[in-house]
Design a protein around this motif. Structure first.
Motif, short mmCIF file in Angstrom:
data_model
loop_
_atom_site.label_atom_id
_atom_site.label_comp_id
_atom_site.label_asym_id
_atom_site.label_seq_id
_atom_site.Cartn_x
_atom_site.Cartn_y
_atom_site.Cartn_z
N THR A 242 2.57 -2.28 -9.16
CA THR A 242 1.30 -1.99 -9.82
C THR A 242 1.43 -2.41 -11.27
OG1 THR A 242 1.96 0.23 -10.50
CG2 THR A 242 0.91 0.02 -8.32
N ASP A 243 0.32 -2.36 -12.01
CA ASP A 243 0.37 -2.70 -13.43
C ASP A 243 1.35 -1.79 -14.18
OD1 ASP A 243 -1.46 -4.70 -13.05
OD2 ASP A 243 -3.19 -3.46 -13.62
N GLY A 244 1.51 -0.57 -13.70
CA GLY A 244 2.44 0.38 -14.30
C GLY A 244 3.87 0.22 -13.83
N GLY A 245 4.13 -0.70 -12.89
CA GLY A 245 5.48 -0.97 -12.42
C GLY A 245 5.89 -0.22 -11.17
N THR A 246 4.98 0.54 -10.58
CA THR A 246 5.31 1.30 -9.36
C THR A 246 5.41 0.34 -8.18
OG1 THR A 246 4.11 3.21 -10.22
CG2 THR A 246 4.54 3.17 -7.85
N ARG A 247 6.45 0.51 -7.39
CA ARG A 247 6.63 -0.32 -6.20
C ARG A 247 5.57 0.04 -5.16
NH1 ARG A 247 11.68 1.24 -7.98
NH2 ARG A 247 13.27 -0.39 -8.11
N ARG A 248 5.05 -0.99 -4.48
CA ARG A 248 4.12 -0.81 -3.38
C ARG A 248 4.59 -1.67 -2.23
NH1 ARG A 248 1.95 3.77 -4.09
NH2 ARG A 248 0.71 3.97 -5.96
N VAL B 233 0.81 -1.22 0.00
CA VAL B 233 0.00 0.00 0.00
C VAL B 233 0.84 1.27 0.00
CG1 VAL B 233 -2.02 -1.06 1.09
CG2 VAL B 233 -0.24 -0.07 2.52
N TYR B 234 2.12 1.19 0.36
CA TYR B 234 2.95 2.37 0.50
C TYR B 234 3.84 2.57 -0.72
CZ TYR B 234 1.70 1.77 5.41
OH TYR B 234 1.02 1.60 6.58
N ALA B 235 3.91 3.79 -1.22
CA ALA B 235 4.86 4.15 -2.27
C ALA B 235 6.26 4.17 -1.66
CB ALA B 235 4.52 5.51 -2.86
#
Length: 152
Positions: free
Chosen positions: A70-76, A39-41
């Protein structure tokens, strides 16, 4: 990393205990689901654990943690990831290098698995011992009934 954060992170891993939620409260779903959901960036995770974003990226490159994407590749990052990051900070503060940190994290994970396996085996053993006591009792009763039978 602040001293209280170091003590908290050390307590979370001192005996192979699974990390708990950051605030110690329970939310919806099981604790494992909640702790594992990213849940955290990276910027928020870095601020929460008191390290830099580049450090977190390096830890990922070294295989110390694998955040969700995420689908866009952002780490969570999840609560579990934050606990791992805190543990990494503690180990680094104690003088280990990243290779040593990786080994310690792997050994702690293995220890938790073995501890859980041991608990399961102990539970199975208790059940088998109870079954054995019942069978022995039944056997004694059956033998006692045969010896007292008028047909012998």
């Amino acid at each position: 990393m602040a001293a209280s954060d170091v003590e908290t992170a050390a307590e979370e891993y001192d005996g192979g205990l699974a990390p708990s939620g950051a605030d110690g409260t329970s939310g919806e779903g099981s604790a494992n689901d909640r702790d594992a959901r990213g849940v955290y960036a990276i910027s928020v995770a870095a601020e929460l654990v008191g390290t830099g974003q580049q450090n977190i990226r390096q830890y990922e490159r070294k295989g110390l943690l694998t955040p969700e994407r995420t689908d866009g590749g952002t780490r969570r990052y999840s609560e579990s990831d934050l606990a791992t990051l805190r543990r990494i900070g503690v180990l680094l503060d104690e003088g280990l290098n990243l290779a040593g940190v990786k080994l310690v994290l792997e050994l702690e994970a293995e220890n938790r698995g073995l501890t859980e396996d041991n608990r399961g085996l102990a539970d199975d053993n208790r059940g088998l011992r109870a079954d054995n006591r019942g069978l022995r009792k039944d056997l004694r009763r059956a033998r006692g009934g045969v010896e007292n039978s008028p047909e012998l």
